[in-house]
Design a protein around this motif. Structure first.
Motif, PDB file in Angstrom:
ATOM      1  N   MET A   1       0.643  -1.116   0.104  1.00  0.00           N
ATOM      2  CA  MET A   1       0.062  -0.178  -0.189  1.00  0.00           C
ATOM      3  C   MET A   1       0.588   1.323   0.036  1.00  0.00           C
ATOM      4  O   MET A   1       1.886   1.526   0.902  1.00  0.00           O
ATOM      5  N   LYS A   2       0.595   2.367  -0.903  1.00  0.00           N
ATOM      6  CA  LYS A   2       1.296   3.698  -1.052  1.00  0.00           C
ATOM      7  C   LYS A   2       0.132   4.433  -0.621  1.00  0.00           C
ATOM      8  O   LYS A   2      -0.769   4.636  -1.370  1.00  0.00           O
ATOM      9  N   ALA A   3       0.585   5.039  -0.032  1.00  0.00           N
ATOM     10  CA  ALA A   3      -0.004   6.548   0.459  1.00  0.00           C
ATOM     11  C   ALA A   3       0.175   8.039   0.564  1.00  0.00           C
ATOM     12  O   ALA A   3       1.283   8.168   0.993  1.00  0.00           O
ATOM     13  N   THR A   4       0.403   8.929  -0.305  1.00  0.00           N
ATOM     14  CA  THR A   4      -0.120  10.072   0.158  1.00  0.00           C
ATOM     15  C   THR A   4      -0.629  11.220   0.063  1.00  0.00           C
ATOM     16  O   THR A   4      -2.036  11.017   0.077  1.00  0.00           O
ATOM     17  N   LYS A   5      -0.213  12.612   1.035  1.00  0.00           N
ATOM     18  CA  LYS A   5      -1.116  13.252   1.524  1.00  0.00           C
ATOM     19  C   LYS A   5      -0.927  14.487   1.228  1.00  0.00           C
ATOM     20  O   LYS A   5       0.740  15.425   0.637  1.00  0.00           O
ATOM     21  N   GLU A   6      -1.787  15.017   1.088  1.00  0.00           N
ATOM     22  CA  GLU A   6      -2.158  16.743  -0.178  1.00  0.00           C
ATOM     23  C   GLU A   6      -2.484  17.880   1.035  1.00  0.00           C
ATOM     24  O   GLU A   6      -3.837  17.619   1.220  1.00  0.00           O
ATOM     25  N   THR A   7      -2.273  18.450   1.407  1.00  0.00           N
ATOM     26  CA  THR A   7      -2.609  19.590   2.077  1.00  0.00           C
ATOM     27  C   THR A   7      -3.395  20.627   1.546  1.00  0.00           C
ATOM     28  O   THR A   7      -3.316  21.166   0.425  1.00  0.00           O
ATOM     29  N   LEU A   8      -5.164  20.414   1.747  1.00  0.00           N
ATOM     30  CA  LEU A   8      -5.877  21.248   0.942  1.00  0.00           C
ATOM     31  C   LEU A   8      -5.830  22.687   2.167  1.00  0.00           C
ATOM     32  O   LEU A   8      -6.731  23.856   0.918  1.00  0.00           O
ATOM     33  N   SER A   9      -6.196  22.998   3.136  1.00  0.00           N
ATOM     34  CA  SER A   9      -6.079  23.742   3.737  1.00  0.00           C
ATOM     35  C   SER A   9      -5.681  23.902   5.248  1.00  0.00           C
ATOM     36  O   SER A   9      -5.176  22.653   5.195  1.00  0.00           O
ATOM     37  N   VAL A  19      -4.008   0.675  -3.176  1.00  0.00           N
ATOM     38  CA  VAL A  19      -3.328  -1.098  -2.429  1.00  0.00           C
ATOM     39  C   VAL A  19      -3.470  -1.886  -3.997  1.00  0.00           C
ATOM     40  O   VAL A  19      -4.355  -2.172  -4.729  1.00  0.00           O
ATOM     41  N   PRO A  20      -1.936  -2.751  -3.499  1.00  0.00           N
ATOM     42  CA  PRO A  20      -2.154  -3.388  -4.897  1.00  0.00           C
ATOM     43  C   PRO A  20      -2.943  -4.578  -4.204  1.00  0.00           C
ATOM     44  O   PRO A  20      -4.083  -5.020  -3.591  1.00  0.00           O
ATOM     45  N   PHE A  21      -3.893  -4.859  -5.748  1.00  0.00           N
ATOM     46  CA  PHE A  21      -5.098  -6.391  -5.548  1.00  0.00           C
ATOM     47  C   PHE A  21      -4.314  -7.245  -4.591  1.00  0.00           C
ATOM     48  O   PHE A  21      -5.142  -8.065  -3.850  1.00  0.00           O
ATOM     49  N   ASP A  22      -2.855  -7.685  -4.737  1.00  0.00           N
ATOM     50  CA  ASP A  22      -2.844  -9.456  -3.853  1.00  0.00           C
ATOM     51  C   ASP A  22      -3.476  -8.861  -2.405  1.00  0.00           C
ATOM     52  O   ASP A  22      -2.858  -9.021  -1.661  1.00  0.00           O
ATOM     53  N   GLU A  23      -2.984  -7.586  -2.000  1.00  0.00           N
ATOM     54  CA  GLU A  23      -3.134  -6.582  -0.195  1.00  0.00           C
ATOM     55  C   GLU A  23      -4.571  -6.546  -0.542  1.00  0.00           C
ATOM     56  O   GLU A  23      -5.615  -7.070   0.852  1.00  0.00           O
ATOM     57  N   LEU A  24      -5.521  -6.674  -1.495  1.00  0.00           N
ATOM     58  CA  LEU A  24      -6.921  -6.674  -1.286  1.00  0.00           C
ATOM     59  C   LEU A  24      -7.616  -8.002  -1.141  1.00  0.00           C
ATOM     60  O   LEU A  24      -8.000  -8.750  -0.707  1.00  0.00           O
ATOM     61  N   LYS A  25      -6.677  -8.852  -1.503  1.00  0.00           N
ATOM     62  CA  LYS A  25      -7.291 -10.683  -1.738  1.00  0.00           C
ATOM     63  C   LYS A  25      -7.770 -10.905  -0.434  1.00  0.00           C
ATOM     64  O   LYS A  25      -9.030 -11.812  -1.018  1.00  0.00           O
ATOM     65  N   PRO A  26      -7.050 -11.029   0.154  1.00  0.00           N
ATOM     66  CA  PRO A  26      -7.407 -11.386   1.754  1.00  0.00           C
ATOM     67  C   PRO A  26      -8.512 -11.242   1.690  1.00  0.00           C
ATOM     68  O   PRO A  26      -9.590 -12.001   2.563  1.00  0.00           O
ATOM     69  N   ILE A  63     -19.295  -8.941  -4.985  1.00  0.00           N
ATOM     70  CA  ILE A  63     -18.666  -9.159  -3.995  1.00  0.00           C
ATOM     71  C   ILE A  63     -17.403  -8.539  -4.010  1.00  0.00           C
ATOM     72  O   ILE A  63     -16.916  -8.339  -3.124  1.00  0.00           O
ATOM     73  N   LEU A  64     -16.604  -8.551  -4.649  1.00  0.00           N
ATOM     74  CA  LEU A  64     -15.836  -7.366  -5.187  1.00  0.00           C
ATOM     75  C   LEU A  64     -16.160  -5.745  -4.099  1.00  0.00           C
ATOM     76  O   LEU A  64     -15.201  -5.475  -3.414  1.00  0.00           O
ATOM     77  N   PHE A  98      -9.967   1.222  -9.977  1.00  0.00           N
ATOM     78  CA  PHE A  98     -10.577  -0.249  -9.946  1.00  0.00           C
ATOM     79  C   PHE A  98     -11.145  -0.845 -10.707  1.00  0.00           C
ATOM     80  O   PHE A  98     -11.962  -0.821 -11.300  1.00  0.00           O
ATOM     81  N   ALA A  99     -10.706  -2.164 -10.302  1.00  0.00           N
ATOM     82  CA  ALA A  99     -10.682  -2.898 -11.922  1.00  0.00           C
ATOM     83  C   ALA A  99     -10.418  -4.772 -11.257  1.00  0.00           C
ATOM     84  O   ALA A  99      -9.286  -4.493 -10.370  1.00  0.00           O
ATOM     85  N   ASP A 100     -11.020  -5.701 -11.707  1.00  0.00           N
ATOM     86  CA  ASP A 100     -10.971  -7.289 -11.029  1.00  0.00           C
ATOM     87  C   ASP A 100      -8.861  -6.975 -10.907  1.00  0.00           C
ATOM     88  O   ASP A 100      -9.211  -7.245 -12.602  1.00  0.00           O
ATOM     89  N   GLY A 101      -8.680  -8.072 -10.151  1.00  0.00           N
ATOM     90  CA  GLY A 101      -7.372  -7.684 -10.766  1.00  0.00           C
ATOM     91  C   GLY A 101      -6.453  -6.568 -10.937  1.00  0.00           C
ATOM     92  O   GLY A 101      -4.782  -6.747 -10.541  1.00  0.00           O
TER      93      GLY A 101
END
Length: 476
Positions: A1-9, A19-26, A63-64, A98-101
């Motif tokens: 998983m990769k996260a980035t932060k943007e300051t809006l105010s 999130v890579p699909f492999d991390e979503l698979k569980p 299901i997804l 998001f798309a399957d896989g």
């Protein structure tokens, strides 16, 4: 998983999470297992329905979607921790890709604590009233003590101001007896004005056994707002006799042997009381100074939540008192618009005060040890008349313990500031405040805004904001 932060105010950020699909698979596999237990398919035992059959019955997309809903709170929480975001509200989440896989990409906009630049503590100056105790104030305390040891003696003369009288009272409205206004042998201090309007004027100069009548408006009961004819009969008159202010009195009224020792103790107690008043004044003026001088933006969602909480508390209190909002505003002499403006300003100041104190806690690494926490639990339990273990259990049932810890930490931060800012009297002289070794926290106007949100409250595409003392006398 990769996260980035943007300051809006200054009070709002956007997290973009991939999130890579492999991390979503569980989560996808867990969803299949859950649905296999729930969906009934002929020829398959519960829990044994294969994924391909579920795909045929429900659709892979359904299901997804359910898997994503289950996984989003966890991924969001991980992103918040990774980017060290001080969350103040529920996030507004939007799935952008998001798309399957393929990877799941979503954004989450959320209100956060503003970054606050604290000034040099020594540059902050507050002015407090000096601790002063006059001879007249000491004399007033001694007079009050004498009054407590006064005795009442019967007198054979007309009623005078300050006498204690025994009265029979009755009242009628349009010739009908007011049952709740009837009393026999009632004791009353003439001049106190705490019984019936017009009573003092009616009985002054009356002798024992004499009857007086007068008219007055009733303020309670069945005939509230109606004029009543009141009859009073003076059954007895007593005057208060004060003891001599001497060494004998000191021995009787205290543990001291002489009047001078008693006087010195009274003065010391007054000084200590004035020091506590001075400390309270310093706390208030320091918070006012901080709010005035430090730029602290307030998220609208947080302000809205605090205003709603105050309105809820007020409604509950008014209901308990048996009155309504309109009557309350009338006693204040304010319109609804004026009252709401005052509430908004007060809530805003309270939130800014909290943000500032929380910044001091972080900057100075102010903590709370187990002994301090137990001390606070015992202190508050005693104040509420509860056993400490019972009170601790009540705290543990909700977020009470977190709120208590936050309150204590902010109190410690405030006392830390009072130790380091410049405190003077109106003449510019340095003032040494009577700071306690371990300051007891006090319930204040500073709200507790939790920075932890329940993960299950996260919904895709839905953003919601968090947003009278009786005088002692009697015969001795």
């Amino acid at each position: 998983m990769k996260a980035t932060k943007e300051t809006l105010s200054p009070t709002r950020v956007k997290l973009t999470v991939e999130v890579p699909f492999d991390e979503l698979k569980p989560s996808v596999d867990a969803t299949y297992r859950k649905l296999a237990r729930q969906v009934r398919v002929a020829g398959f035992r519960p829990g044994k329905v294969p994924p391909r059959i579920l795909d045929q019955r429900l659709g892979r997309g359904v299901i997804l979607d359910e898997a994503i809903q289950e996984a989003l709170p966890r991924f969001y929480s991980e992103a918040v921790q990774a980017e060290q975001v001080n969350v103040l509200s529920r996030p507004e989440v939007d799935i952008t890709e998001f798309a399957d896989g393929a990877p799941l990409v979503f954004t989450a906009e959320v209100d956060v604590r503003p970054e606050i630049t604290l000034p040099e503590y020594s540059d902050i100056e507050i002015v407090v009233d000096p601790v002063e105790v006059t001879d007249e104030q000491v004399d007033a305390q001694l007079a009050a003590l004498r009054d407590r040891f006064a005795v009442l003696k019967p007198v054979e003369r007309p009623v005078q101001e300050g006498d204690f009288v025994s009265l029979d009272v009755s009242a009628t409205v349009d010739g009908k007896t007011v049952e709740e206004a009837a009393a026999t042998g009632m004791s009353y201090e003439v001049g106190s004005g705490n019984l019936i309007e017009g009573l003092d004027a009616a009985i002054l100069g009356a002798s024992e056994g004499e009857e007086r009548t007068f008219s007055t408006e009733l303020h309670a009961g069945e005939y509230a707002g109606r004029m009543a004819d009141v009859k009073v009969v003076v059954r007895g008159v007593k005057e208060k006799e004060l003891p001599e202010l001497d060494d004998d009195f000191a021995t009787t009224a205290s543990e001291f042997d002489t009047l001078e020792e008693l006087r010195a103790d009274v003065r010391e107690r007054l000084v200590n009381s004035r020091k506590l008043e001075q400390l309270g004044q310093a706390r208030e003026r320091l918070l006012e100074k901080l709010v005035e001088t430090i730029d602290v933006p307030v998220p609208e969602s947080v302000l809205k939540g605090e205003i709603e909480a105050r309105d809820h508390r007020l409604a509950h209190e008014l209901q308990h008192l048996g009155t309504d909002r309109a009557a309350y505003l009338e006693t204040l002499g304010k319109s609804e618009e004026e009252f709401q403006a005052d509430v908004r300003e007060s809530a805003s100041k309270a939130i800014r005060s909290q943000f500032i104190l929380d910044s001091v806690i972080d900057a100075e690494s102010i903590g709370l040890d187990q002994g301090e926490l137990m001390e606070q639990i015992m202190f508050r339990a005693q104040r509420l008349g509860l056993q400490p273990d019972v009170y601790a259990q009540q705290l543990a049932q909700g977020d009470g313990l977190t709120a208590l810890m936050a309150d204590v930490l902010r109190t410690k931060a405030l006392f830390f500031l009072l130790e380091n800012v410049k405190v003077t009297d109106p003449q510019g002289g340095e003032v040494k405040l009577a700071l306690p070794q371990r300051p007891q926290s006090e319930e204040s106007d500073v709200p507790d805004i939790s920075d932890e949100l329940e993960a299950e409250e996260l919904n895709v595409g839905e953003g919601s904001s968090e947003g009278s003392a009786e005088k002692e006398s009697g015969e001795k």
